[in-house]
Structures are given as C-alpha cells and as structure tokens.
Design an enzyme around this catalytic site. Sequence first.
Site, PDB file in Angstrom:
ATOM      1  N   HIS A  81       1.140  -0.990  -0.144  1.00 11.18           N
ATOM      2  CA  HIS A  81      -0.196  -0.093  -0.023  1.00 11.18           C
ATOM      3  C   HIS A  81       0.900   1.005   0.141  1.00 11.18           C
ATOM      4  O   HIS A  81       0.667   2.543  -0.860  1.00 11.18           O
ATOM      5  CB  HIS A  81      -0.625  -0.109   1.341  1.00 11.18           C
ATOM      6  CG  HIS A  81      -1.481   1.024   1.257  1.00 11.18           C
ATOM      7  ND1 HIS A  81      -3.079   1.209   1.433  1.00 11.18           N
ATOM      8  CD2 HIS A  81      -1.690   2.485   2.096  1.00 11.18           C
ATOM      9  CE1 HIS A  81      -4.073   1.984   1.826  1.00 11.18           C
ATOM     10  NE2 HIS A  81      -2.869   3.276   1.318  1.00 11.18           N
ATOM     11  N   GLU A  82       1.468   1.531   0.875  1.00 12.21           N
ATOM     12  CA  GLU A  82       2.679   2.966   0.681  1.00 12.21           C
ATOM     13  C   GLU A  82       3.721   2.742  -0.101  1.00 12.21           C
ATOM     14  O   GLU A  82       4.084   3.743  -0.126  1.00 12.21           O
ATOM     15  CB  GLU A  82       3.774   2.028   2.069  1.00 12.21           C
ATOM     16  CG  GLU A  82       2.241   2.408   3.965  1.00 12.21           C
ATOM     17  CD  GLU A  82       1.603   3.568   3.429  1.00 12.21           C
ATOM     18  OE1 GLU A  82       2.045   4.845   3.672  1.00 12.21           O
ATOM     19  OE2 GLU A  82       0.107   3.104   4.348  1.00 12.21           O
TER      20      GLU A  82
ATOM     21  N   HIS B  45       1.772   4.588  -2.939  1.00  7.60           N
ATOM     22  CA  HIS B  45       2.420   6.376  -2.964  1.00  7.60           C
ATOM     23  C   HIS B  45       3.791   6.703  -3.240  1.00  7.60           C
ATOM     24  O   HIS B  45       3.789   7.395  -4.043  1.00  7.60           O
ATOM     25  CB  HIS B  45       2.356   6.053  -1.321  1.00  7.60           C
ATOM     26  CG  HIS B  45       0.683   6.140  -0.501  1.00  7.60           C
ATOM     27  ND1 HIS B  45      -0.485   7.360  -1.422  1.00  7.60           N
ATOM     28  CD2 HIS B  45      -0.209   5.901   0.128  1.00  7.60           C
ATOM     29  CE1 HIS B  45      -1.598   6.158  -0.735  1.00  7.60           C
ATOM     30  NE2 HIS B  45      -1.311   5.461   0.393  1.00  7.60           N
TER      31      HIS B  45
END
Length: 420
Positions: A21-22, A25
């Site tokens: 998920h990170e 980003h």
Amino acid sequence: MENIQVALLTVLMFFVLVSLHEWGHFYFARRAGILVREFAIGFGPKLFSIKRGETRYTLRLLPIGGFVRMAGEDPEVVEVQPGQTLSVRVKDNAVTRIYLDRLDERSNVMRGEVKSLDLERDLFITLDVDGEIERYSVHPKALIIARGKETQIAPIDRQFGHKPVGKRALAIFAGPVMNFLLAFVLFATYLMLQGVPLENSSKVFISKVLPNTPAQQSGLMDGDWVKSINGVSIGGDVEKFREQINDSAGKPMNWVVEREGTELPIKVTPDTGTGKIGVYPSGEMRNPSASETISFASNSMVEMTQRIFEGFRKLIFGEFKLDDLGGPVKTTQMTVEIAREGIDQLTLWAAILSLYLGIFNLLPIPALDGSRLLFLGIEAVRGKPIDPNRESMVHLVGFAMLMLLMVVVTYNDIVGLVRN
C-alpha cells in the site's frame, strides 16, 4: 503448521499488505518528482532506520499501518533565518551542506551570518563572512544538518502541494489500488492452490482435518482418500459421504482410507449433537485454466466488496455495537487461527484483508486517503486549494479520532481474550 512458521507467516502477511500500500504512494510520488522523506511501516518510536538515496526507510513500534512522508505535506522542523550564524560547505560552486550547530567543529566550511536566502525557488544563500558579503548558489539536494539530523531541502517543484492535482491524486490513489491488485492476485493464487473440482470425480478426499475434532482424534489426516465407510464404497460422491456421517451421529463408523498408497482402517464416531466429525471433503481436483482463474478472482472481488459495504451499512445504522468491532489484536488472533489451517486459507484471508484495506482507505474519513482525495477534488472544482492549515487540522483531528477508536477496539480485544 508449527507455531514459529505460523508466527512468521502472520507477520509477513501484515508486512506485505501495508508495505505494498505504502509502496504505491511512494512509487507514484517519486514518478511525479516529489521528494519522499520517509517510507515508514508502523507508527510511534523508530525500531530500525536506514537511508537510501533521498528517502529514509523506517520500521516503527506500533504495527497499525504505515505512511509515506512527502516534502511539503507537513511543516519542516528545520528553518534557517536571516541573522543566523551558520557554516556552509561548497562543492562545484554550490552549497551542499548547511550546518546550524557545532560550528567550531566543522572543517572545510565557510562560516558567516545569513543576510538573505531562498531554499525553495531561487536556491541561494547570502552570507556576511568577516565583513565580506558572499552569495552562494544552493544545490537542489543540499542538506541542512542540525542536532545530528540531516534534512534535505525541498525546492518548490519537489513539494507535494505544488504538483498538478492529477499527479497528487494519483500518488494518493495508488496506495489503495495496490491493495486491490494484491487482492486480485491472492484470490487467483488461492484458486490455483485449491484447484477446481473434477467433473465426474471417482474419489473423495479429506482436504482438511480440523483440530480437536473426532476426525483428528481418530487419526484422519489431510489428503486421505476415503475408499469405504462401513463396508460401502464411497466412489466420488461427496454428498453420499456427508449423508453417511450425518446419519451416524454418536455411532462408531468403520472407514478404510488410502494414504501414500497404503490402505488403513480408521474408526471414527461423529459428534452426538452435530453429527459432524470435523473435516472438509472434496472430490478430485484439477488445475484451473487462465480464464477460470481470472473469472474466480473477479467474482470474488465483487462478492467480497458487497459484503464489506454491507458491514459498513450495518455499522452506520447501529446493527453492530462498538463491542462487536475487532482491532489489531483480534485480527492477529484470527490470522493465526487461519494460518494454522494451511497456506491456502491464509492466502484467501490475506486477499480479503487487502481488499478491505483498499476500500477502507478510500472512505472520506479525515486522515485517510479518501479524505485527501476529496480535498483534491474540491480543489479541482474550485480552481484553487483549500487553506493548507485548515486541511491539516481536519486530518490531524481525524487521525486523533482514529487512534482513539483503535485504543477502544484494542481494549475490547484484550478484554475478550481475558474473558475467554
């Protein structure tokens, strides 16, 4: 599974869900030219930290998520002001280091009083060095060193808030998208691990024996081929297999199973109350085709998304109580229990959690990705951003409320464990 293996798989699963998920980003922020200061897994005090390139990678104490800290998203703690005395190191006619403390210990530097500077747009610093006014260009990746900490400057074109709305939205949206992609891959992997039932199967197998059940106590094992029950051949009829067990509640049954080419007699007695023995039967399985795998993963995504939103609906309308909610402790406990059932079940559980994480982060709740996307949408419609201080306050309050909720559900988890 052994306890150590279960623990490692549980930790690995959470690490992959959060990290991917990170990483979404991080990757799209970097592609947009945004300076990423930190890539963190967890919150709170640092347990491990290493810097590679411009980014510091950290592992933090509280394993309840992660974050990517981009330049311009939060106020920088290091500021340089006119009138301040500092030292600079110059290389190739550009300042590469700006020292704010321990000036007497620095070597190969120029020391002076700051007359003027711009570390965002024009990238220069003017110093009074022994009465001489010197102007120096500042390297766009120059470091400010203070209290033993290095902070890279962030020119305006490398700050999050000064990128086009589309690039900022993509950097935010990429996190949940990574979870959706991971969920799809994991659903597909689950089907490949499980296989697809073979039409007209001629055999019934024990695919899973549950712990602390009559099946386990009798000596049945995963993978056993059930050849006969009470002298009656089972063939490939799973329903016939179930019916014979249900009709024998509390009565001993004589089975013949084949295990690794050897026939073994097994005596098992179904539970008197439920008429079950604690197994998952299956017919012969085959490998799924590519189209079957894609179809299964797609349908699973749709079905689980509907169930997740149904859960949100029940929570909003009070059909769930706060005490019914589970936090990190309960989620970890469930993951450990599922991991004991095998890698296939853990894969399915990881797919569901990844999908949930992606959906939850897109909710318009302050501090979550959905809220940040909402602010970007408002900015796109208005043609100008909302006051950054107000937006930061909204996210700060939202984050505090989420942490409070996390404390409450964690307390519920611990109380539940004690009671059980």
